[in-house]
Design an enzyme around this catalytic site. Structure first.
Site, PDB file in Angstrom:
ATOM      1  N   ASN A  82       0.883  -1.190   0.026  1.00 18.06           N
ATOM      2  CA  ASN A  82       0.076   0.077   0.165  1.00 18.06           C
ATOM      3  C   ASN A  82       0.941   1.165  -0.007  1.00 18.06           C
ATOM      4  OD1 ASN A  82      -1.869   2.192   0.584  1.00 18.06           O
ATOM      5  ND2 ASN A  82      -2.488   1.291   2.369  1.00 18.06           N
ATOM      6  N   TRP A  83       1.129   2.069  -1.206  1.00 18.31           N
ATOM      7  CA  TRP A  83       2.017   2.723  -1.320  1.00 18.31           C
ATOM      8  C   TRP A  83       1.539   4.157  -0.591  1.00 18.31           C
ATOM      9  CZ3 TRP A  83       3.741   2.929  -7.187  1.00 18.31           C
ATOM     10  CH2 TRP A  83       4.570   1.925  -7.428  1.00 18.31           C
ATOM     11  N   LYS A  84       0.262   4.035  -0.329  1.00 20.68           N
ATOM     12  CA  LYS A  84      -0.483   5.410   0.366  1.00 20.68           C
ATOM     13  C   LYS A  84      -0.148   6.804  -0.489  1.00 20.68           C
ATOM     14  CE  LYS A  84      -0.295   3.156   4.595  1.00 20.68           C
ATOM     15  NZ  LYS A  84      -0.358   3.189   6.351  1.00 20.68           N
TER      16      LYS A  84
ATOM     17  N   GLU B  27      -5.741  -5.051  10.448  1.00 17.49           N
ATOM     18  CA  GLU B  27      -4.910  -4.159  10.824  1.00 17.49           C
ATOM     19  C   GLU B  27      -4.892  -3.357  12.180  1.00 17.49           C
ATOM     20  OE1 GLU B  27      -2.594  -2.790   6.747  1.00 17.49           O
ATOM     21  OE2 GLU B  27      -4.363  -1.521   7.132  1.00 17.49           O
TER      22      GLU B  27
ATOM     23  N   GLU C 299      -6.968   4.506   8.093  1.00 15.40           N
ATOM     24  CA  GLU C 299      -6.708   5.939   7.552  1.00 15.40           C
ATOM     25  C   GLU C 299      -7.964   6.721   7.096  1.00 15.40           C
ATOM     26  OE1 GLU C 299      -2.956   5.510   5.644  1.00 15.40           O
ATOM     27  OE2 GLU C 299      -2.104   4.966   7.644  1.00 15.40           O
TER      28      GLU C 299
ATOM     29  N   GLY D   4       2.146   2.017  11.236  1.00 17.60           N
ATOM     30  CA  GLY D   4       3.296   3.107  10.871  1.00 17.60           C
ATOM     31  C   GLY D   4       3.829   3.724  11.975  1.00 17.60           C
TER      32      GLY D   4
ATOM     33  N   HIS E 287      -9.695   0.870   5.010  1.00 20.57           N
ATOM     34  CA  HIS E 287      -8.387   1.294   5.695  1.00 20.57           C
ATOM     35  C   HIS E 287      -8.707   2.121   6.775  1.00 20.57           C
ATOM     36  CE1 HIS E 287      -4.228   2.590   6.686  1.00 20.57           C
ATOM     37  NE2 HIS E 287      -3.864   1.451   5.911  1.00 20.57           N
TER      38      HIS E 287
ATOM     39  N   SER F 213       3.182  -2.343  10.391  1.00 19.25           N
ATOM     40  CA  SER F 213       4.581  -2.420  10.766  1.00 19.25           C
ATOM     41  C   SER F 213       5.355  -3.715  10.390  1.00 19.25           C
ATOM     42  CB  SER F 213       5.102  -2.057  12.076  1.00 19.25           C
ATOM     43  OG  SER F 213       4.635  -0.650  12.256  1.00 19.25           O
TER      44      SER F 213
ATOM     45  N   GLY G  75       2.850  -1.020   4.414  1.00 21.24           N
ATOM     46  CA  GLY G  75       2.834   0.223   3.844  1.00 21.24           C
ATOM     47  C   GLY G  75       4.265   0.476   3.687  1.00 21.24           C
ATOM     48  N   GLY G  76       4.673   1.261   4.634  1.00 18.56           N
ATOM     49  CA  GLY G  76       6.314   1.795   4.635  1.00 18.56           C
ATOM     50  C   GLY G  76       7.225   0.856   3.990  1.00 18.56           C
TER      51      GLY G  76
HETATM   52  P1  PGA Z   1       2.772   0.134   7.692  1.00 19.91           P
HETATM   53  O1  PGA Z   1       1.131   0.210   7.042  1.00 19.91           O
HETATM   54  O2  PGA Z   1       3.105  -1.085   7.191  1.00 19.91           O
HETATM   55  O3  PGA Z   1       3.353   1.226   7.272  1.00 19.91           O
HETATM   56  O4  PGA Z   1       2.520  -0.046   9.257  1.00 19.91           O
HETATM   57  C1  PGA Z   1       0.407  -0.682   6.894  1.00 19.91           C
HETATM   58  C2  PGA Z   1      -0.977  -0.293   6.139  1.00 19.91           C
HETATM   59  O5  PGA Z   1      -1.457   0.657   6.431  1.00 19.91           O
HETATM   60  O6  PGA Z   1      -1.416  -0.860   5.446  1.00 19.91           O
END
Ligand code: PGA
Length: 245
Positions: free
Chosen positions: A9-11, A167, A97, A173, A95, A208, A229-230
């Site tokens: 997930n590049w966000k 999640e 967010e 994050g 998600h 994470s 994500g990251g």
């Molecule tokens: P993260 O994000 O790996 O940076 O914690 C995961 C996500 O939000 O899908």
């Protein structure tokens, strides 16, 4: 059997130049074995670019969100058939967010999952509890009601065409990861909630995830892959997570 799936997930990250660099590195390192499926979910404006670059490779593509509508006067929205037209296979829905910053409700998440399915996409339906909810012992209740709301819209038939991602919000994050045992407890609970169709549904863990903790997570019987994500912005990390499957 469920095929393991690792989704990046590049966000809201990237640029045309950075995307090309990242994709070329990922494609160069892509494992030949078909044991695990890899996908990236890019920002909407880059879907066309990424779609061209992953054409004829085994790397799949997805959107990070999808509209509940198919077309019409919905400024700023992107419909599932539009994503499908560019070769997307997946759309992330719900998600944390989006739940947090855009007030998306459980019901709306269900409607987005439905619209993804009707548009020919596989929704990756995110569920998870906040730190406060975990601390007061209501994590499973929260996740159970998130799932029930989605099920009330898409039914078992829709769930059977979906991927679920657990999640924990406190692990996204933050560098904090649920322990493999904490994650497994929730994954097992989700699978129980899914009932008779559970065996065919992939349940990903997210929060994470990195190469260093992926193997221990994937060793759990109900963890079928990861939403990353990251670490998905670093080609080697992303590929090493997939290899840990
Ligand atoms: P993260 O994000 O790996 O940076 O914690 C995961 C996500 O939000 O899908």
């Amino acid at each position: 059997m469920r095929r393991p799936l690792v989704v990046g997930n590049w966000k809201m990250n990237g640029s045309r130049e950075q995307n090309t660099e990242l994709l070329q590195s990922i494609l160069g390192l892509l494992p030949e074995s078909e044991k695990v499926e890899l996908a990236v979910c890019a920002p909407f404006v880059y879907i066309d670019q990424v779609s061209e670059q992953v054409a004829n490779t085994s790397l799949a593509l997805g959107g990070q969100d999808v509209s509940v509508h198919v077309s019409g006067a919905y400024t700023g929205e992107i419909a599932a058939p539009m994503l499908a037209e560019f070769g997307c296979r997946y759309a992330i829905v719900g998600h944390s967010e989006r739940r947090q910053y855009h007030n998306e409700s459980n019901l709306l998440v269900g409607q987005k999952a439905l619209s993804a399915i009707q548009g020919g996409l596989t929704p990756i339906i995110c569920v998870g509890e906040s730190l406060e909810q975990r601390e007061i012992g209501s994590a499973l209740d929260v996740i159970g009601s998130q799932l029930q709301s989605v099920k009330s819209v898409i039914g078992d038939q829709g769930l059977a065409k979906s991927v679920i991602a657990y999640e924990p919000v406190w692990a996204i994050g933050t560098g904090l990861t649920a322990t493999p045992e904490q994650a497994q407890e929730v994954h097992q609970f989700i699978r129980e909630q899914l009932g008779s169709i559970a065996d065919g549904i992939s349940i990903l863990y997210g929060g994470s995830v990195k190469a260093a903790n992926a193997a221990d997570l994937f060793a759990q019987p109900d963890i079928d892959g990861a939403l990353v994500g990251g670490a998905s912005l670093v080609a080697e990390e992303f590929i090493n997570i997939a290899k840990a499957v």
